[in-house]
Design a protein around this motif. Structure first.
Motif, PDB file in Angstrom:
ATOM      1  N   GLN A 144     -11.574  -5.135  -9.849  1.00  0.00           N
ATOM      2  CA  GLN A 144     -10.598  -4.077 -10.062  1.00  0.00           C
ATOM      3  C   GLN A 144      -9.765  -3.915  -8.784  1.00  0.00           C
ATOM      4  OE1 GLN A 144     -10.687  -2.341 -13.051  1.00  0.00           O
ATOM      5  NE2 GLN A 144      -9.587  -0.462 -12.690  1.00  0.00           N
ATOM      6  N   HIS A 145     -10.458  -3.932  -7.666  1.00  0.00           N
ATOM      7  CA  HIS A 145      -9.794  -3.771  -6.378  1.00  0.00           C
ATOM      8  C   HIS A 145      -8.872  -4.962  -6.089  1.00  0.00           C
ATOM      9  CE1 HIS A 145      -9.296  -2.704  -2.192  1.00  0.00           C
ATOM     10  NE2 HIS A 145      -9.680  -3.914  -1.855  1.00  0.00           N
ATOM     11  N   GLU A 146      -9.373  -6.159  -6.329  1.00  0.00           N
ATOM     12  CA  GLU A 146      -8.600  -7.358  -5.992  1.00  0.00           C
ATOM     13  C   GLU A 146      -7.333  -7.492  -6.824  1.00  0.00           C
ATOM     14  OE1 GLU A 146     -11.077 -10.853  -6.370  1.00  0.00           O
ATOM     15  OE2 GLU A 146     -12.493  -9.944  -4.969  1.00  0.00           O
ATOM     16  N   THR A 147      -7.428  -7.146  -8.104  1.00  0.00           N
ATOM     17  CA  THR A 147      -6.266  -7.384  -8.957  1.00  0.00           C
ATOM     18  C   THR A 147      -5.447  -6.123  -9.179  1.00  0.00           C
ATOM     19  OG1 THR A 147      -7.673  -7.059 -10.874  1.00  0.00           O
ATOM     20  CG2 THR A 147      -7.279  -9.303 -10.201  1.00  0.00           C
ATOM     21  N   PHE A 148      -6.075  -5.067  -9.665  1.00  0.00           N
ATOM     22  CA  PHE A 148      -5.304  -3.907 -10.076  1.00  0.00           C
ATOM     23  C   PHE A 148      -4.834  -3.044  -8.905  1.00  0.00           C
ATOM     24  CE2 PHE A 148      -6.837  -3.576 -14.774  1.00  0.00           C
ATOM     25  CZ  PHE A 148      -6.152  -4.743 -15.033  1.00  0.00           C
ATOM     26  N   ASP A 149      -5.594  -3.017  -7.792  1.00  0.00           N
ATOM     27  CA  ASP A 149      -5.150  -2.201  -6.674  1.00  0.00           C
ATOM     28  C   ASP A 149      -3.789  -2.653  -6.158  1.00  0.00           C
ATOM     29  OD1 ASP A 149      -7.343  -0.671  -6.872  1.00  0.00           O
ATOM     30  OD2 ASP A 149      -8.129  -1.049  -4.858  1.00  0.00           O
ATOM     31  N   ILE A 199      -1.502  -3.986  -7.894  1.00  0.00           N
ATOM     32  CA  ILE A 199      -0.485  -3.709  -8.900  1.00  0.00           C
ATOM     33  C   ILE A 199      -0.232  -2.213  -9.036  1.00  0.00           C
ATOM     34  CG2 ILE A 199       0.056  -3.867 -11.345  1.00  0.00           C
ATOM     35  CD1 ILE A 199      -1.609  -6.360 -11.494  1.00  0.00           C
ATOM     36  N   PHE A 200      -1.312  -1.463  -9.114  1.00  0.00           N
ATOM     37  CA  PHE A 200      -1.176  -0.049  -9.452  1.00  0.00           C
ATOM     38  C   PHE A 200      -1.397   0.874  -8.252  1.00  0.00           C
ATOM     39  CE2 PHE A 200      -2.626  -2.200 -13.363  1.00  0.00           C
ATOM     40  CZ  PHE A 200      -1.506  -1.988 -14.134  1.00  0.00           C
ATOM     41  N   GLY A 201      -1.531   0.284  -7.082  1.00  0.00           N
ATOM     42  CA  GLY A 201      -1.710   1.115  -5.895  1.00  0.00           C
ATOM     43  C   GLY A 201      -3.175   1.380  -5.646  1.00  0.00           C
ATOM     44  N   GLU A 202      -3.449   1.674  -4.366  1.00  0.00           N
ATOM     45  CA  GLU A 202      -4.829   1.883  -3.964  1.00  0.00           C
ATOM     46  C   GLU A 202      -5.441   3.082  -4.676  1.00  0.00           C
ATOM     47  OE1 GLU A 202      -6.834   0.585  -1.276  1.00  0.00           O
ATOM     48  OE2 GLU A 202      -5.543  -1.177  -1.308  1.00  0.00           O
ATOM     49  N   GLY A 203      -6.751   3.106  -4.658  1.00  0.00           N
ATOM     50  CA  GLY A 203      -7.444   4.336  -4.994  1.00  0.00           C
ATOM     51  C   GLY A 203      -7.532   4.645  -6.465  1.00  0.00           C
ATOM     52  N   GLY A 204      -7.723   3.620  -7.280  1.00  0.00           N
ATOM     53  CA  GLY A 204      -8.016   3.897  -8.685  1.00  0.00           C
ATOM     54  C   GLY A 204      -9.328   4.655  -8.760  1.00  0.00           C
TER      55      GLY A 204
END
Lengths: 509, 475
Positions: free
Chosen positions: B455-460, B462-467
């Protein structure tokens, strides 16, 4: 060479969209959300309900005293409540009620919810797109189900006519023959043996109608598909069932299947029950014995070996595009680069939640990562390597709706591959009984002669044509709301997406 | 090449009809007994009455697979399908109904669960569900293990390992070699949480000795010298009676008889180990430690003090027992413990055994990836014997599947079947990763795809840190 000029001619002029025809369920009763219940102890058969209902739920056939049993699947349910023709309000004896159908509650699972299954059926029936969140996402709590489009308030292209919005996808970004498909999706590999010949023919027919492709899977290339050669992809998988020079030369795209998302690291499974004499002949195997394809390709232990494979196809069929289907390990980005340098035209990423005719449950759930992660990983890495615009990235594995398709494209894929959705259009309820006994009880994933009779090729093709039409309309709608005019504009635009897990709540305290 | 280990399986049908997922209701008022449902059902749910074939008999619900054929084809709409409440109420939020039905299937047939269509469950979840196992492709070959086309070893060792060997001038090993003992698969039987009865113990011991694995047992409850090669007595409350030298003498016979004994951890445990070694140097000693906030310290201390095997236990749902963080899951706890020992460069010298919350074959593989050498299972053993975890026996009520009356031979076969199926699934996972030995999987975190990481490697990016990384699973 003769055939390739034929294609060029055909590609020169535009073909109109296929005709959408009403194609209701092939079973006498459809499963629906609502149930209209008539209390026969109260009903006086006055016929008021039959007179008011515009949808034909209630009917008093001529010559009959009684009003016939309500046809619940025609009822629009809650939406009818405020209408002047709501039968419940009109019934003088209060004998009618509208409630939730019991059967509806039991259908579906968290990935394919009951609404997604029923929604796909509706789209396949009428060919019209559906709106509403329940038709957009499932209930799996992650991936596509947590992604949503962020539509801008301004700059929408809604005024543009639907036909002016371009949903075409060019599959070859390298030198050589160009092949474009009119919708940014094509059918995934389903072998003869895993599904019936009728299903294969229905899919092929629909693919031809929409100017796209469908894939034979690894079970050989039945002769009956000959008329659809131009819309077929043939698969070379680890079992090499029915692979011959002749079958490779028949098609415009050849697909190498290194792995399948549902069972990465394992070969194809076709359990003995489904290996009928016909299937066995096609696969050059013994009827009744389970066929487990080896894994991996024992001729490929490096990227160099892989290149030999690609060269082999190019030697046999120089005009063909080569697609390489791989699963999604943690180094899928490296694999993708290797595939490009080996000379392939298409990378087909198959995510771990994809469909299958038979796979161990442990593999379906646990091995390799979901497609939602693999797409951005590969897209970004290919961009960094400077080769993103030289290869087509196709994603599959858990893409259930046109919304999922659009999200996959926004994450970085060029197009997508459909598998399970095709089958749901043909009436699949996802009971998961494809693998053994006589196969699918609904006549789809079976080779049983009696069960395959449930589906006719014409009906099946029409259902899939309708579904594709609905998907295309949905994609066009999404593009318009994003202010885009072509599906290619959407590729990699993750700024158009929001992830529900990343929405920051108000700072407290 | 070593002799291939394989587990022979024999069909052991359930004594009681299993709890099915669906209930089919036939509306007697509507049904005209036309028999259409018997024609369309492939699974034998609908049958005519044997005593009077003019009528339909009650649907056999547990055979229903939910294909909806009969529902859609009944001319009278007399049939309704419902989710079976008894199925949904099986177990609890951790021990889901699906776990039960799959264990029952495996215990009966010995085959791994194979099905059509894609995965049907939530995207990810808590604990073991927050990771995927990796696979190899093109650049690193997989192994074709499952059908015996390539041999994949699943055996693991118990005992201390020496980091280096020293030799004298003649090439003879002079470093002292510790006791070591191998079992053919990384699963042993833990002390069962309830349902103590002679027949069950007999069944478990039979299965353990057939499989060549170990079974932990409270010797006060049951002990049969016939199975001593497989039995591991769990000795508790030793140090309480320490000063009288009472505890050990009582167990002296047991310690000499068995290959391994387990002692519960307390502050005096090192002294206990010393005393046991005095009785029998050949017996391997495992120390049972409950997972908690101080576990890593205890493990560190034990590892340096020369402990051979450390058995880390979580509760039955895989939650850490003595912790401020009640939600801490065994997966994260073992990962931290493993990493700590790696940092101290002592990980290879000690054997870590993990128990608690191991409910499916995939959990074995995942526990090993997170750093366990071997796992111990408890509740699945009872479920294999048809237990429904209804906890009626906790209140002294009768058992719906009459576990006490179990035939030990039949029970043993069910467990052997389950273990055979689990081992096959382990082979699938190992094969997909291209590994030929389960010992190489231990602590291979690089071969795991952890939810937080990916999740951190891909989505962070794209969608910014701290999901929020909310792991939601609901249906």
């Amino acid at each position: 060479m003769r055939r390739s000029t034929q294609f060029l001619e055909r590609e020169g002029h535009t073909i109109s969209n296929p005709v959408i025809k009403f194609a209701p369920s092939n079973f006498p009763k459809d499963i629906c959300e609502v149930e209209v219940i008539r209390d026969v102890t109260k009903c006086i058969s006055c016929g008021m309900c039959a007179a008011v209902c515009p949808f034909g739920v209630h009917e008093r056939k001529t010559g009959y005293n009684r009003v016939s049993k309500p046809l619940s699947y025609l009822c629009i349910g809650d939406a009818c409540k405020d209408q002047p023709f709501y039968c419940v309000d009109h019934c003088p004896k209060k004998a009618l009620s509208v409630g939730q159908n019991q059967n509806y509650i039991s259908i579906g699972d968290s990935r394919w919810t009951r609404d997604l299954i029923l929604g796909t059926w509706k789209q396949a029936e009428k060919g019209l797109p559906l709106h509403g969140l329940k038709y957009e996402i499932g209930n799996s709590g992650g991936g596509f189900d947590r992604l949503f489009f962020k539509f801008p308030k301004e700059g929408r292209t809604e005024a543009i006519e639907n036909d002016a919005i371009n949903t075409e996808l060019e599959l070859n970004k390298r030198e050589g023959r160009k092949i474009s498909i009119r919708v940014p999706f094509y059918g995934g590999g389903m072998s003869f043996g895993s599904v019936s010949l009728k299903v294969m023919l229905a899919r092929a027919k629909a693919a031809r109608a929409w100017g796209t492709f469908t894939c034979t899977g690894e079970g050989g290339y039945p002769e009956a598909l000959k008329p659809y050669d131009d819309n077929m992809i043939t698969q070379v998988a680890t079992g090499l069932f029915g692979v011959s020079e002749e079958s490779l030369q028949r098609v415009r795209i050849v697909e190498f299947k290194y792995a399948q998302g549902a069972k990465p690291g394992l070969g194809g499974h076709l359990l003995g029950d489904k290996v009928t004499a016909e299937v066995a002949r096609m696969r050059e195997a013994v009827a009744g014995s389970s066929l487990f394809s080896p894994f991996p390709f024992h001729s490929v232990y490096s990227v160099e070996d892989h290149k030999k494979h690609v060269d082999w196809i190019k030697e046999i069929n120089p005009d063909a595009l080569v697609s390489v289907k791989v699963s999604t390990p943690s180094d899928v980005d490296m694999v993708a680069v290797g595939i490009y340098y080996a000379g392939a035209h298409i990378i087909h990423l198959d995510g771990s939640y994809g469909g299958t005719g038979a796979a161990p449950d442990i593999a379906k759930k646990n091995i390799a990562m979901p497609i939602e992660y693999a797409i951005p990983m590969v897209h970004e890495f290919l961009k960094e390597e400077g080769i993103r615009d030289k290869i087509t990235v196709i994603a599959s594995g858990g893409i259930r709706t046109a919304y999922d398709a659009a999200k996959a494209i926004a994450l970085g894929a060029d197009g997508i591959v459909i598998g399970t959705a095709d089958l749901v259009a043909l009436g699949c309820v996802r009971c998961g009984c494809c693998e053994s006994n006589r196969g699918c009880p609904r006549g789809i994933a079976t080779t049983d002669p009696e069960l395959s009779e449930i589906i006719t090729v014409e009906w099946g093709a029409q259902r899939i044509i309708n579904l594709y039409a609905a998907w295309r309309s949905t994609l066009i709608d999404i593009l318009k709301q994003l202010g885009m005019q072509s599906i290619t504009e959407l590729v990699g635009r993750h700024d158009c997406l929001i992830n529900a897990d990343y929405i920051k709540g108000k700072e407290t305290g | 090449m070593p002799k291939k280990y394989s587990i022979e399986r024999v069909l052991a049908p359930s004594r009681f009809p299993p709890v099915g997922k669906f209930v089919i209701e036939r509306n007697e008022k509507e049904c005209i007994h036309c028999g259409r449902c018997t024609l369309v059902c492939l699974y034998g749910v609908h049958k005519r009455r044997e005593d009077d074939p003019r009528f339909m008999s009650e649907p056999v619900n547990h055979l229903c697979k939910g294909c909806f054929r009969c529902i859609q084809e009944c001319p009278q709409e007399a049939l309704t399908i419902k989710n079976n409440d008894n199925y949904l109420l099986l177990g609890d939020s951790y021990w889901s109904p699906e776990i039960f039905s799959k264990i029952w299937y495996q215990a009966e047939t010995g085959s791994i669960p194979v099905s059509g269509a894609g995965y049907t469950g939530p995207f990810s979840g808590e604990g073991f569900d927050s990771m995927w196992t990796d696979m190899s492709e093109i650049v690193r070959p997989t192994r074709d293990g499952i059908h015996g086309r390539e041999y994949i070893s699943t055996s693991v060792d118990f005992g201390r390992k020496v980091p280096i060997l020293t030799f004298d001038t003649k090439g003879k090993i002079i470093s002292p070699l510790p006791q070591i003992c191998s079992i053919p698969m990384p699963i042993i039987f833990d002390v069962i949480p309830f349902g103590y009865s002679k027949n069950i113990y007999e069944a478990l011991a039979k299965a353990a000795s057939f499989l060549g694995t170990f079974m932990l047992i409270d010797p006060a409850e049951w002990f049969n010298s016939k199975y001593r090669a497989s039995l591991v007595p769990l000795l508790t409350d030793l140090s309480k009676n320490w000063n009288q030298k009472f505890g050990l003498l009582e167990f002296e016979g047991l310690i000499k008889k068995c290959k391994m004994v387990e002692v519960a951890y307390d502050r005096e445990v090192l002294k206990v180990i010393e005393e046991i070694k005095k009785i029998s140097t050949e017996t391997i000693i495992s120390v049972r430690v409950s997972f908690g906030d101080t576990t890593t310290k205890i493990v560190e201390e034990l590892a340096f003090a020369g402990a051979e095997v450390i058995h880390l236990c979580a509760d039955i749902n895989g939650k850490v027992i003595d912790s401020f963080d009640e939600q801490r899951f065994v997966k994260d706890a073992i990962l931290d413990t493993h990493k700590l020992l790696v940092d101290h460069k002592i990980r290879d010298e000690v054997t870590l055994m993990l128990s608690g919350g191991i409910a499916m074959a995939e959990h074995v593989a995942k526990a090993i990836i997170c750093g366990a050498d071997v796992t111990a299972i408890d509740l699945p053993l009872l479920i294999a014997l048809e237990c429904r975890y209804c906890k009626r026996c906790h209140d002294g009520l009768s058992c719906p599947v009459e576990l006490k009356a179990l035939n030990p031979d039949y029970g043993a076969q069910r467990i052997i079947n389950l273990m055979g199926a689990w081992r096959d699934q382990l082979l699938e996972v190992l094969g997909a990763m291209g590994l030929r030995d389960v010992r190489r999987l231990r602590g291979e975190v690089g071969r795991a795809i952890l939810y937080e990481d990916v999740q951190h490697e891909t989505f962070d990016t794209i969608f910014g840190e701290g999901g929020t990384h909310n792991i939601k699973s609901s249906y």
